[in-house]
Design a protein around this motif. Structure first.
Motif, PDB file in Angstrom:
ATOM      1  N   ASN A  92       0.821  -1.207   0.000  1.00  0.00           N
ATOM      2  CA  ASN A  92       0.000   0.000   0.000  1.00  0.00           C
ATOM      3  C   ASN A  92       0.854   1.255   0.000  1.00  0.00           C
ATOM      4  O   ASN A  92       0.609   2.194  -0.764  1.00  0.00           O
ATOM      5  N   ARG A  93       1.869   1.295   0.870  1.00  0.00           N
ATOM      6  CA  ARG A  93       2.761   2.455   0.923  1.00  0.00           C
ATOM      7  C   ARG A  93       3.538   2.622  -0.379  1.00  0.00           C
ATOM      8  O   ARG A  93       3.769   3.747  -0.845  1.00  0.00           O
ATOM      9  N   TYR A  94       3.946   1.504  -0.962  1.00  0.00           N
ATOM     10  CA  TYR A  94       4.677   1.536  -2.226  1.00  0.00           C
ATOM     11  C   TYR A  94       3.807   2.142  -3.328  1.00  0.00           C
ATOM     12  O   TYR A  94       4.255   3.009  -4.086  1.00  0.00           O
ATOM     13  N   CYS A  95       2.556   1.685  -3.414  1.00  0.00           N
ATOM     14  CA  CYS A  95       1.647   2.220  -4.431  1.00  0.00           C
ATOM     15  C   CYS A  95       1.327   3.686  -4.175  1.00  0.00           C
ATOM     16  O   CYS A  95       1.239   4.498  -5.111  1.00  0.00           O
ATOM     17  N   TYR A  96       1.190   4.057  -2.901  1.00  0.00           N
ATOM     18  CA  TYR A  96       0.830   5.431  -2.553  1.00  0.00           C
ATOM     19  C   TYR A  96       1.945   6.414  -2.898  1.00  0.00           C
ATOM     20  O   TYR A  96       1.691   7.523  -3.391  1.00  0.00           O
ATOM     21  N   ILE A  97       3.190   6.015  -2.633  1.00  0.00           N
ATOM     22  CA  ILE A  97       4.311   6.927  -2.815  1.00  0.00           C
ATOM     23  C   ILE A  97       4.912   6.825  -4.219  1.00  0.00           C
ATOM     24  O   ILE A  97       5.226   7.841  -4.844  1.00  0.00           O
ATOM     25  N   CYS A  98       5.060   5.624  -4.722  1.00  0.00           N
ATOM     26  CA  CYS A  98       5.739   5.431  -6.012  1.00  0.00           C
ATOM     27  C   CYS A  98       4.785   5.430  -7.204  1.00  0.00           C
ATOM     28  O   CYS A  98       5.217   5.633  -8.342  1.00  0.00           O
ATOM     29  N   HIS A  99       3.499   5.166  -6.973  1.00  0.00           N
ATOM     30  CA  HIS A  99       2.512   5.150  -8.054  1.00  0.00           C
ATOM     31  C   HIS A  99       1.265   5.913  -7.623  1.00  0.00           C
ATOM     32  O   HIS A  99       0.153   5.398  -7.656  1.00  0.00           O
ATOM     33  N   SER A 100       1.487   7.143  -7.218  1.00  0.00           N
ATOM     34  CA  SER A 100       0.401   7.928  -6.616  1.00  0.00           C
ATOM     35  C   SER A 100      -0.723   8.251  -7.602  1.00  0.00           C
ATOM     36  O   SER A 100      -1.861   8.469  -7.190  1.00  0.00           O
ATOM     37  N   PHE A 101      -0.409   8.288  -8.900  1.00  0.00           N
ATOM     38  CA  PHE A 101      -1.426   8.666  -9.875  1.00  0.00           C
ATOM     39  C   PHE A 101      -2.510   7.600 -10.010  1.00  0.00           C
ATOM     40  O   PHE A 101      -3.654   7.913 -10.339  1.00  0.00           O
ATOM     41  N   SER A 102      -2.173   6.346  -9.788  1.00  0.00           N
ATOM     42  CA  SER A 102      -3.166   5.269  -9.901  1.00  0.00           C
ATOM     43  C   SER A 102      -3.615   4.751  -8.536  1.00  0.00           C
ATOM     44  O   SER A 102      -4.386   3.789  -8.462  1.00  0.00           O
ATOM     45  N   TYR A 103      -3.127   5.392  -7.456  1.00  0.00           N
ATOM     46  CA  TYR A 103      -3.410   4.887  -6.106  1.00  0.00           C
ATOM     47  C   TYR A 103      -4.900   4.971  -5.769  1.00  0.00           C
ATOM     48  O   TYR A 103      -5.477   4.009  -5.251  1.00  0.00           O
ATOM     49  N   SER A 104      -5.515   6.098  -6.043  1.00  0.00           N
ATOM     50  CA  SER A 104      -6.924   6.291  -5.669  1.00  0.00           C
ATOM     51  C   SER A 104      -7.827   5.262  -6.339  1.00  0.00           C
ATOM     52  O   SER A 104      -8.791   4.769  -5.731  1.00  0.00           O
ATOM     53  N   ARG A 105      -7.535   4.947  -7.582  1.00  0.00           N
ATOM     54  CA  ARG A 105      -8.348   3.955  -8.284  1.00  0.00           C
ATOM     55  C   ARG A 105      -8.077   2.551  -7.754  1.00  0.00           C
ATOM     56  O   ARG A 105      -9.003   1.747  -7.579  1.00  0.00           O
ATOM     57  N   LEU A 106      -6.801   2.246  -7.473  1.00  0.00           N
ATOM     58  CA  LEU A 106      -6.437   0.907  -7.017  1.00  0.00           C
ATOM     59  C   LEU A 106      -6.909   0.647  -5.596  1.00  0.00           C
ATOM     60  O   LEU A 106      -7.394  -0.442  -5.274  1.00  0.00           O
ATOM     61  N   TYR A 107      -6.789   1.672  -4.733  1.00  0.00           N
ATOM     62  CA  TYR A 107      -7.148   1.508  -3.313  1.00  0.00           C
ATOM     63  C   TYR A 107      -8.394   2.321  -2.977  1.00  0.00           C
ATOM     64  O   TYR A 107      -8.396   3.123  -2.039  1.00  0.00           O
TER      65      TYR A 107
ATOM     66  N   CYS B 197       9.553  -3.366  -1.611  1.00  0.00           N
ATOM     67  CA  CYS B 197       8.705  -2.164  -1.569  1.00  0.00           C
ATOM     68  C   CYS B 197       9.389  -1.013  -0.850  1.00  0.00           C
ATOM     69  O   CYS B 197       9.410   0.133  -1.342  1.00  0.00           O
ATOM     70  N   TYR B 198       9.981  -1.306   0.300  1.00  0.00           N
ATOM     71  CA  TYR B 198      10.594  -0.229   1.079  1.00  0.00           C
ATOM     72  C   TYR B 198      11.904   0.261   0.471  1.00  0.00           C
ATOM     73  O   TYR B 198      12.254   1.441   0.610  1.00  0.00           O
ATOM     74  N   LEU B 199      12.630  -0.614  -0.220  1.00  0.00           N
ATOM     75  CA  LEU B 199      13.829  -0.160  -0.924  1.00  0.00           C
ATOM     76  C   LEU B 199      13.465   0.808  -2.041  1.00  0.00           C
ATOM     77  O   LEU B 199      14.134   1.840  -2.237  1.00  0.00           O
ATOM     78  N   ARG B 200      12.406   0.492  -2.779  1.00  0.00           N
ATOM     79  CA  ARG B 200      11.971   1.400  -3.835  1.00  0.00           C
ATOM     80  C   ARG B 200      11.524   2.740  -3.263  1.00  0.00           C
ATOM     81  O   ARG B 200      11.787   3.798  -3.849  1.00  0.00           O
ATOM     82  N   ILE B 201      10.852   2.699  -2.108  1.00  0.00           N
ATOM     83  CA  ILE B 201      10.429   3.953  -1.478  1.00  0.00           C
ATOM     84  C   ILE B 201      11.640   4.752  -1.023  1.00  0.00           C
ATOM     85  O   ILE B 201      11.705   5.979  -1.210  1.00  0.00           O
ATOM     86  N   TRP B 202      12.626   4.075  -0.426  1.00  0.00           N
ATOM     87  CA  TRP B 202      13.831   4.777   0.016  1.00  0.00           C
ATOM     88  C   TRP B 202      14.566   5.422  -1.159  1.00  0.00           C
ATOM     89  O   TRP B 202      15.090   6.538  -1.038  1.00  0.00           O
ATOM     90  N   VAL B 203      14.601   4.733  -2.288  1.00  0.00           N
ATOM     91  CA  VAL B 203      15.238   5.309  -3.482  1.00  0.00           C
ATOM     92  C   VAL B 203      14.531   6.600  -3.877  1.00  0.00           C
ATOM     93  O   VAL B 203      15.172   7.618  -4.183  1.00  0.00           O
ATOM     94  N   LEU B 204      13.200   6.576  -3.858  1.00  0.00           N
ATOM     95  CA  LEU B 204      12.439   7.776  -4.193  1.00  0.00           C
ATOM     96  C   LEU B 204      12.676   8.883  -3.176  1.00  0.00           C
ATOM     97  O   LEU B 204      12.812  10.060  -3.539  1.00  0.00           O
ATOM     98  N   VAL B 205      12.731   8.523  -1.900  1.00  0.00           N
ATOM     99  CA  VAL B 205      12.989   9.524  -0.855  1.00  0.00           C
ATOM    100  C   VAL B 205      14.339  10.192  -1.072  1.00  0.00           C
ATOM    101  O   VAL B 205      14.474  11.426  -0.967  1.00  0.00           O
ATOM    102  N   ILE B 206      15.353   9.403  -1.411  1.00  0.00           N
ATOM    103  CA  ILE B 206      16.691   9.959  -1.656  1.00  0.00           C
ATOM    104  C   ILE B 206      16.673  10.871  -2.878  1.00  0.00           C
ATOM    105  O   ILE B 206      17.293  11.944  -2.885  1.00  0.00           O
ATOM    106  N   GLN B 207      15.939  10.476  -3.924  1.00  0.00           N
ATOM    107  CA  GLN B 207      15.826  11.325  -5.113  1.00  0.00           C
ATOM    108  C   GLN B 207      15.163  12.651  -4.787  1.00  0.00           C
ATOM    109  O   GLN B 207      15.595  13.712  -5.252  1.00  0.00           O
ATOM    110  N   VAL B 208      14.103  12.586  -3.983  1.00  0.00           N
ATOM    111  CA  VAL B 208      13.402  13.816  -3.619  1.00  0.00           C
ATOM    112  C   VAL B 208      14.303  14.710  -2.783  1.00  0.00           C
ATOM    113  O   VAL B 208      14.347  15.941  -2.976  1.00  0.00           O
ATOM    114  N   ARG B 209      15.036  14.115  -1.858  1.00  0.00           N
ATOM    115  CA  ARG B 209      15.924  14.908  -1.010  1.00  0.00           C
ATOM    116  C   ARG B 209      17.042  15.565  -1.825  1.00  0.00           C
ATOM    117  O   ARG B 209      17.492  16.661  -1.511  1.00  0.00           O
ATOM    118  N   ARG B 210      17.492  14.887  -2.869  1.00  0.00           N
ATOM    119  CA  ARG B 210      18.560  15.427  -3.717  1.00  0.00           C
ATOM    120  C   ARG B 210      18.017  16.255  -4.878  1.00  0.00           C
ATOM    121  O   ARG B 210      18.777  16.697  -5.744  1.00  0.00           O
TER     122      ARG B 210
END
Length: 364
Positions: free
Chosen positions: A132-147, A214-227
């Motif tokens: 759920n967190r992976y879809c919410y953060i990494c695929h936010s555009f389709s999250y509302s429809r999926l969840y 899932c959490y590794l992919r989220i961490w990668v995105l977090v690092i990208q956002v921070r940088r």
């Protein structure tokens, strides 16, 4: 006939099961301080489990900010943690203080089923939260429809259906047995090596792998956002999203830490049972089980420490309960004072009675 039945039973029982029972019998008598420590850990776990997870469930239903798709899985996880606090744990406590007592067949089946329901339900819900967190953060555009609300309830129902399906084979394999070393009816790692490996892989390693991905992919995105290295498809990460992610990540890490020793022991036993079982110290086996027990009370604490919305709602619930208690206390005290005032207002009739007595004496 009894001798023939006993002979057949001894021939068909696995040698490894006999070895486990021997080890359990040798370590059955424990010092009083060990019993006290184990009982204290389990009492603390049970009390915090019940109070904490009830706070989690009530918080989600009371607070509009907490009523979202992700927290539906949190409520489901809280329910999984609550299951063991109402039946298996009290039986373990009773067995701790009554040396030599063991569960009957029906009690063992029910206790083992509920323990499995809690354990497997917890890891499957943690996996559902990670996805759920992976879809919410990494695929936010389709999250509302999926969840959507309907889909989220279906996902939770699927989690519990898979949990029950995962437990049912234990009744056919006969792997739910009373283990006096841990005072409970639990999964016997010695029943079948292949089945034990399958249980560890399906119930622990595969979910851990999915959650880690899932959490590794989220961490990668977090690092990208921070940088500030974002692509066009990368969603904007809000501070509240990051806090929620860290909260659930810590829940996952603590679950892995608490359950890893027991699962690694089970895997080692399954690979080479006859050499590994005699070399596992009983204290290590018992500690690994009580570490796993302890995990059921940690999630509610983590939410309170790391999630501001949960923490504030905890305070509101506790305050309302405390104010209600004070109101009931003050009301009962006022009622008591009213009765005492009425009792103090009765001396006048008593004096009249006294006067009538004196008059009667004078007349005599």
């Amino acid at each position: 006939m009894p001798d023939t039945f006993t002979l057949l039973k001894n021939r068909t029982e696995p040698r490894l099961g006999q070895l486990e029972r021997t080890l359990a019998t040798e370590g059955n008598a424990r010092p009083a301080w060990v019993i006290a420590v184990l009982a204290s850990v389990l009492i603390f776990t049970t009390v915090v489990d019940v109070l904490g997870n009830l706070l989690v469930i009530i918080s989600v239903f009371r607070n509009r900010k907490l009523r979202n798709s992700g927290n539906v899985f949190v409520v489901s996880l809280a329910f999984a943690d609550l299951v063991v606090a109402f039946y298996p744990y009290p039986l373990v406590l009773y067995a701790l203080f009554h040396d030599g007592w063991s569960l009957g067949d029906t009690q063992c089946m029910v206790s083992g089923f509920l323990m499995g329901l809690s354990v497997i339900g917890s890891i499957f819900n943690i996996t559902g939260i990670a996805v759920n967190r992976y879809c919410y953060i990494c695929h936010s555009f389709s999250y509302s429809r999926l969840y959507s609300y309907r889909n989220t309830l279906l996902f939770v129902a699927l989690i519990w259906l898979l949990t029950i399906v995962a437990i049912v084979p234990n009744f056919f394999v006969g792997s739910l047995r009373y283990d006096p070393r841990v005072y409970s009816c639990t999964f016997a790692q010695n029943v079948s090596s292949s089945y034990t490996v399958a249980v560890v892989v399906v119930h622990f390693l595969v979910p851990i792998a999915v959650v880690t991905f899932c959490y590794l992919r989220i961490w990668v995105l977090v690092i990208q956002v921070r940088r500030k290295v974002k692509t066009d498809e990368s969603p904007r990460l809000r501070p509240s999203d990051l806090r929620n992610f860290i909260t659930m990540f810590v829940v996952f890490v603590l679950f892995a830490i608490c359950w890893a020793p027991l699962n690694l022991i089970g895997l080692a036993v399954a690979i080479d049972p006859h050499h590994v079982v005699p070399r596992i110290p009983e204290w290590l086996f018992v500690v690994s089980y009580f570490m796993a027990y302890f995990n059921s009370c940690l999630n509610a604490i983590i939410y309170g420490l790391l999630n501001r919305n949960f923490r504030n709602e905890y305070k509101r619930i506790i305050t309302s309960v405390w104010v209600t208690r004070l109101f009931v206390t003050e009301t009962s005290r006022a009622a008591t004072d009213g009765r005492s005032m009425r009792s103090k207002a009765s001396p006048a009739p008593a004096l009249n009675n006294n006067e009538s007595v004196r008059d009667r004496i004078d007349k005599e």
